[in-house]
Design a protein around this motif. Structure first.
Motif, PDB file in Angstrom:
ATOM      1  N   ASP A  67       0.824  -1.209   0.000  1.00  0.00           N
ATOM      2  CA  ASP A  67       0.000   0.000   0.000  1.00  0.00           C
ATOM      3  C   ASP A  67       0.861   1.264   0.000  1.00  0.00           C
ATOM      4  O   ASP A  67       0.495   2.288  -0.596  1.00  0.00           O
ATOM      5  CB  ASP A  67      -0.934   0.011   1.214  1.00  0.00           C
ATOM      6  CG  ASP A  67      -2.012  -1.063   1.115  1.00  0.00           C
ATOM      7  OD1 ASP A  67      -2.259  -1.548  -0.001  1.00  0.00           O
ATOM      8  OD2 ASP A  67      -2.587  -1.417   2.159  1.00  0.00           O
ATOM      9  N   GLU A  68       2.000   1.189   0.685  1.00  0.00           N
ATOM     10  CA  GLU A  68       2.867   2.353   0.791  1.00  0.00           C
ATOM     11  C   GLU A  68       3.589   2.641  -0.524  1.00  0.00           C
ATOM     12  O   GLU A  68       3.809   3.787  -0.888  1.00  0.00           O
ATOM     13  CB  GLU A  68       3.896   2.119   1.908  1.00  0.00           C
ATOM     14  CG  GLU A  68       4.805   3.300   2.174  1.00  0.00           C
ATOM     15  CD  GLU A  68       5.752   3.026   3.331  1.00  0.00           C
ATOM     16  OE1 GLU A  68       6.967   3.198   3.152  1.00  0.00           O
ATOM     17  OE2 GLU A  68       5.266   2.631   4.408  1.00  0.00           O
ATOM     18  N   GLU A  69       3.956   1.577  -1.230  1.00  0.00           N
ATOM     19  CA  GLU A  69       4.649   1.723  -2.509  1.00  0.00           C
ATOM     20  C   GLU A  69       3.614   1.743  -3.640  1.00  0.00           C
ATOM     21  O   GLU A  69       2.522   1.215  -3.511  1.00  0.00           O
ATOM     22  CB  GLU A  69       5.610   0.554  -2.725  1.00  0.00           C
ATOM     23  CG  GLU A  69       6.641   0.384  -1.623  1.00  0.00           C
ATOM     24  CD  GLU A  69       7.758   1.399  -1.701  1.00  0.00           C
ATOM     25  OE1 GLU A  69       7.892   2.050  -2.757  1.00  0.00           O
ATOM     26  OE2 GLU A  69       8.497   1.544  -0.706  1.00  0.00           O
ATOM     27  N   GLY A  93       6.101  -4.148  -8.734  1.00  0.00           N
ATOM     28  CA  GLY A  93       6.240  -5.050  -9.874  1.00  0.00           C
ATOM     29  C   GLY A  93       5.131  -6.088  -9.921  1.00  0.00           C
ATOM     30  O   GLY A  93       4.620  -6.538  -8.886  1.00  0.00           O
ATOM     31  N   LEU A  94       4.754  -6.477 -11.133  1.00  0.00           N
ATOM     32  CA  LEU A  94       3.637  -7.392 -11.329  1.00  0.00           C
ATOM     33  C   LEU A  94       3.906  -8.771 -10.738  1.00  0.00           C
ATOM     34  O   LEU A  94       3.010  -9.403 -10.181  1.00  0.00           O
ATOM     35  CB  LEU A  94       3.335  -7.514 -12.830  1.00  0.00           C
ATOM     36  CG  LEU A  94       2.145  -8.406 -13.212  1.00  0.00           C
ATOM     37  CD1 LEU A  94       0.857  -7.898 -12.563  1.00  0.00           C
ATOM     38  CD2 LEU A  94       1.990  -8.469 -14.723  1.00  0.00           C
ATOM     39  N   LYS A  95       5.152  -9.240 -10.830  1.00  0.00           N
ATOM     40  CA  LYS A  95       5.456 -10.584 -10.342  1.00  0.00           C
ATOM     41  C   LYS A  95       5.259 -10.684  -8.830  1.00  0.00           C
ATOM     42  O   LYS A  95       4.654 -11.627  -8.332  1.00  0.00           O
ATOM     43  CB  LYS A  95       6.883 -10.971 -10.715  1.00  0.00           C
ATOM     44  CG  LYS A  95       7.193 -12.446 -10.499  1.00  0.00           C
ATOM     45  CD  LYS A  95       8.490 -12.849 -11.172  1.00  0.00           C
ATOM     46  CE  LYS A  95       8.690 -14.356 -11.070  1.00  0.00           C
ATOM     47  NZ  LYS A  95       9.927 -14.793 -11.774  1.00  0.00           N
ATOM     48  N   VAL A 149      10.914 -12.242   1.309  1.00  0.00           N
ATOM     49  CA  VAL A 149      11.829 -11.222   1.814  1.00  0.00           C
ATOM     50  C   VAL A 149      12.308 -10.378   0.642  1.00  0.00           C
ATOM     51  O   VAL A 149      12.776 -10.912  -0.368  1.00  0.00           O
ATOM     52  CB  VAL A 149      13.026 -11.857   2.541  1.00  0.00           C
ATOM     53  CG1 VAL A 149      13.953 -10.772   3.088  1.00  0.00           C
ATOM     54  CG2 VAL A 149      12.543 -12.756   3.682  1.00  0.00           C
ATOM     55  N   VAL A 150      12.165  -9.060   0.772  1.00  0.00           N
ATOM     56  CA  VAL A 150      12.549  -8.160  -0.314  1.00  0.00           C
ATOM     57  C   VAL A 150      13.622  -7.183   0.150  1.00  0.00           C
ATOM     58  O   VAL A 150      13.721  -6.847   1.341  1.00  0.00           O
ATOM     59  CB  VAL A 150      11.329  -7.364  -0.847  1.00  0.00           C
ATOM     60  CG1 VAL A 150      10.311  -8.302  -1.459  1.00  0.00           C
ATOM     61  CG2 VAL A 150      10.693  -6.517   0.250  1.00  0.00           C
ATOM     62  N   GLU A 172      13.071  -5.810  -4.554  1.00  0.00           N
ATOM     63  CA  GLU A 172      13.475  -7.027  -5.258  1.00  0.00           C
ATOM     64  C   GLU A 172      13.480  -8.185  -4.273  1.00  0.00           C
ATOM     65  O   GLU A 172      14.008  -8.061  -3.163  1.00  0.00           O
ATOM     66  CB  GLU A 172      14.877  -6.867  -5.865  1.00  0.00           C
ATOM     67  CG  GLU A 172      15.002  -5.752  -6.896  1.00  0.00           C
ATOM     68  CD  GLU A 172      14.363  -6.109  -8.219  1.00  0.00           C
ATOM     69  OE1 GLU A 172      14.066  -7.299  -8.433  1.00  0.00           O
ATOM     70  OE2 GLU A 172      14.165  -5.187  -9.042  1.00  0.00           O
ATOM     71  N   GLN A 173      12.900  -9.328  -4.676  1.00  0.00           N
ATOM     72  CA  GLN A 173      12.865 -10.477  -3.776  1.00  0.00           C
ATOM     73  C   GLN A 173      14.214 -11.169  -3.744  1.00  0.00           C
ATOM     74  O   GLN A 173      14.784 -11.509  -4.782  1.00  0.00           O
ATOM     75  CB  GLN A 173      11.792 -11.481  -4.206  1.00  0.00           C
ATOM     76  CG  GLN A 173      11.707 -12.673  -3.250  1.00  0.00           C
ATOM     77  CD  GLN A 173      10.695 -13.710  -3.674  1.00  0.00           C
ATOM     78  OE1 GLN A 173      10.074 -13.591  -4.728  1.00  0.00           O
ATOM     79  NE2 GLN A 173      10.524 -14.742  -2.861  1.00  0.00           N
ATOM     80  N   VAL A 174      14.745 -11.387  -2.532  1.00  0.00           N
ATOM     81  CA  VAL A 174      15.979 -12.143  -2.374  1.00  0.00           C
ATOM     82  C   VAL A 174      15.607 -13.603  -2.121  1.00  0.00           C
ATOM     83  O   VAL A 174      14.740 -13.912  -1.291  1.00  0.00           O
ATOM     84  CB  VAL A 174      16.846 -11.567  -1.229  1.00  0.00           C
ATOM     85  CG1 VAL A 174      16.099 -11.563   0.105  1.00  0.00           C
ATOM     86  CG2 VAL A 174      18.148 -12.355  -1.097  1.00  0.00           C
TER      87      VAL A 174
END
Length: 289
Positions: free
Chosen positions: A138-140, A146-148, A166-167, A186-188
């Motif tokens: 909601d904040e971003e 990103g769609l994924k 975890v991003v 980005e997901q790690v």
């Protein structure tokens, strides 16, 4: 509301029922089972549910309601409370049997709320890691998430209790992380080859690492490599420069306890993305029960 935790298919086609050895015009097929649901210990993919607490379930996924009406099978589940048991009549490999299933609230991979109101975070050489949550989304804006990630947040199921996405939410620019400062949301996936289960697990992997490098693997095989000792020694100056009191949230100060159930599931299944089919996205009220 409680959930059975199964993905279902109607059995209106006679050939499909005959193939599954269902003798009458009834039952719904179990296509998939949520790993965190109690049903995963009782049911199997390919089972056919023909009754719920002795109420017969039709092949179109409905049950009798009032005098001459029918209503969706999900109605029976909605009459239960979380923690209640239900007796299912099933057909497995052509054999009828009855099993007991405990109904629990559905576990979401991305939580709607943050426990305690404060998000967990871990800072490694200016890289700020946090679990993906609905408040963060909601904040971003959607373009930055990103769609994924949005698709995973809406439709993917956790593979074990405690799993988190975890991003890397942002990078606090410093010479030690030069070249990575434009990364965000980005997901790690891995640290030094080990799949990351949740933010606490990531903190544990960083703390216990003895290798020369910290190698973070992200989606689409993007790598972030940091020299471990330089990265850790730079943390104090980065925190001071940005006015941050600690490299991690208070909940990550507790010792990490690994769950045997997590490892058992990861060893038996491929750990990573959960594919989402078009029919699951187009939820019609019967599919997930």
């Amino acid at each position: 509301f409680p959930s059975l935790g199964v993905l279902l298919q109607k059995l209106e086609n006679p050939a499909l029922r005959a193939c599954l050895s269902v003798p009458s015009n009834e039952g719904v097929l179990v296509r998939k089972i949520e790993p965190t649901a109690h049903a995963s210990d009782v049911l199997k993919e390919g089972d056919v549910i023909v009754s719920f607490d002795n109420v017969r379930v039709g092949s179109e996924g409905t049950i009798p309601f009032r005098s001459s009406e029918r209503i969706a099978f999900r109605y029976l589940i909605s009459q239960k409370f979380t923690g209640d048991a239900a007796e299912l009549g099933i057909i497995r490999n052509g054999q009828f049997m009855k099993v007991q299933v405990i109904l629990n609230t559905r576990v979401h991979l991305v939580p709607y709320h943050i426990d305690g109101g404060q998000p967990s975070y871990l800072i490694v050489a200016g890289l700020v890691f946090t679990p993906l949550s609905e408040p963060l989304i909601d904040e971003e804006c959607e373009d930055s998430i990103g769609l994924k990630l949005l698709t995973k947040a809406r439709y993917s199921m956790p593979k074990f209790k405690g799993e988190q996405i975890v991003v890397l939410s942002q990078v606090l620019a410093n010479e030690v992380n030069i070249g990575y400062e434009d990364m965000s949301n980005e997901q790690v996936l891995k640290l030094n080859g080990t799949w990351i289960k949740n933010i606490h697990h990531l903190a544990h992997l960083v703390d216990s690492c003895k290798d020369k490098y910290l190698i973070f693997e992200f989606e689409d095989n993007f790598l972030v490599v940091l020299e471990r000792e330089s990265a850790l020694s730079a943390s104090e100056s980065i925190l001071k420069g940005y006015g941050i009191p600690s490299v991690r949230s208070c909940d990550l100060l507790e010792p990490y306890i690994d769950s045997a159930g997590q490892n058992e599931y990861i060893n038996r299944h491929e750990f990573g993305d959960t594919p989402v089919s078009n029919s699951e996205v187009g939820y019609d009220g019967l599919l997930w029960a």
